[in-house]
Write a protein that holds these residues in place. Structure first.
Motif, PDB file in Angstrom:
ATOM      1  N   TRP A   1       0.804  -1.223   0.000  1.00  0.00           N
ATOM      2  CA  TRP A   1       0.000   0.000   0.000  1.00  0.00           C
ATOM      3  C   TRP A   1       0.838   1.275   0.000  1.00  0.00           C
ATOM      4  O   TRP A   1       0.517   2.245  -0.694  1.00  0.00           O
TER       5      TRP A   1
ATOM      6  N   PRO B   1      -9.344 -10.176  -7.044  1.00  0.00           N
ATOM      7  CA  PRO B   1      -9.796  -9.284  -5.955  1.00  0.00           C
ATOM      8  C   PRO B   1      -8.820  -8.142  -5.698  1.00  0.00           C
ATOM      9  O   PRO B   1      -9.241  -7.017  -5.405  1.00  0.00           O
ATOM     10  N   GLN B   2      -7.523  -8.413  -5.831  1.00  0.00           N
ATOM     11  CA  GLN B   2      -6.528  -7.360  -5.616  1.00  0.00           C
ATOM     12  C   GLN B   2      -6.630  -6.283  -6.701  1.00  0.00           C
ATOM     13  O   GLN B   2      -6.591  -5.086  -6.407  1.00  0.00           O
TER      14      GLN B   2
ATOM     15  N   LEU C   1      -9.670  -4.164  -6.060  1.00  0.00           N
ATOM     16  CA  LEU C   1      -9.483  -3.257  -4.925  1.00  0.00           C
ATOM     17  C   LEU C   1      -8.564  -2.095  -5.298  1.00  0.00           C
ATOM     18  O   LEU C   1      -8.876  -0.929  -5.025  1.00  0.00           O
TER      19      LEU C   1
END
Length: 197
Positions: free
Chosen positions: A5, A139-140, A143
């Motif tokens: 992140w 999913p990553q 997101l």
């Protein structure tokens, strides 16, 4: 799932605040009216959502993998940016009341973003570096795409009202004409850089 992140968000913030075609288009419309600025920003965000969706499902990677397809995207994008640039230069020669207020500003914003191959390449270069190779990619990607769109949307929420503060200054014909010439020239220059990339 361990997404990187910190590095992802830092890179995303830098990409967001560096002016590009979307920024020039939104600023140029926002100084005319808040409504036009919002419409242009919503169009750009919609284009970004489409890019995010294509990147998530893998279609953007397919386009990049086929040189001919990537060249077509670049050529169409460059032509559209050049068109926007020349139209902006044309409006700089007209009095404010006589400028062309027609046309779908939302559509212009969406196409400006959608036809910019650099946006596509940003998704394809930035997201994979942040993803966890040991976790499911879909999913990553979804997101990270959602966060990217959210960051850009937040940026435009700040920029559009600030651009309106320039409206009084740009109501002076000579200053407005200079501003629009700079915007038009910038768009044409960005069109050339898209082809050269």
């Amino acid at each position: 799932m361990h997404i990187a992140w910190t590095s992802f968000l830092l890179a995303l913030v830098v990409i967001t605040i560096v002016p590009g075609p979307d920024f020039v288009l939104i600023m140029g419309n926002a100084v005319r009216s808040l409504r036009r600025g919002v419409e242009a920003a919503l169009g750009v965000i919609t284009g970004l959502l489409i890019h995010a969706t294509l990147a998530t499902v893998g279609l953007s990677a397919l386009v990049v993998a086929v040189p001919t397809a990537l060249f077509v995207v670049k050529a169409v994008g460059a032509l559209y940016l050049a068109y926007l640039g020349f139209m902006t230069l044309k409006s700089a020669k007209q009095p404010l009341g006589e400028q062309d207020q027609k046309g779908n500003v939302f559509l212009r914003g969406m196409l400006c973003d959608l036809l910019n191959p650099k946006v596509m390449l940003t998704f394809l270069s930035l997201m994979p570096q942040a993803m966890d190779p040991n976790a499911a990619p879909l999913p990553q990607a979804a997101l990270l795409s959602a966060v990217t769109v959210g960051v850009f949307a937040g940026f435009w929420v700040i920029v559009v009202p600030l651009a309106r503060q320039l409206a009084t200054l740009l109501s002076k014909p000579k200053i407005r004409a200079t501003f629009e010439r700079v915007c038009g020239t910038a768009l044409i220059g960005m069109a050339a850089s898209v082809l050269a990339a």
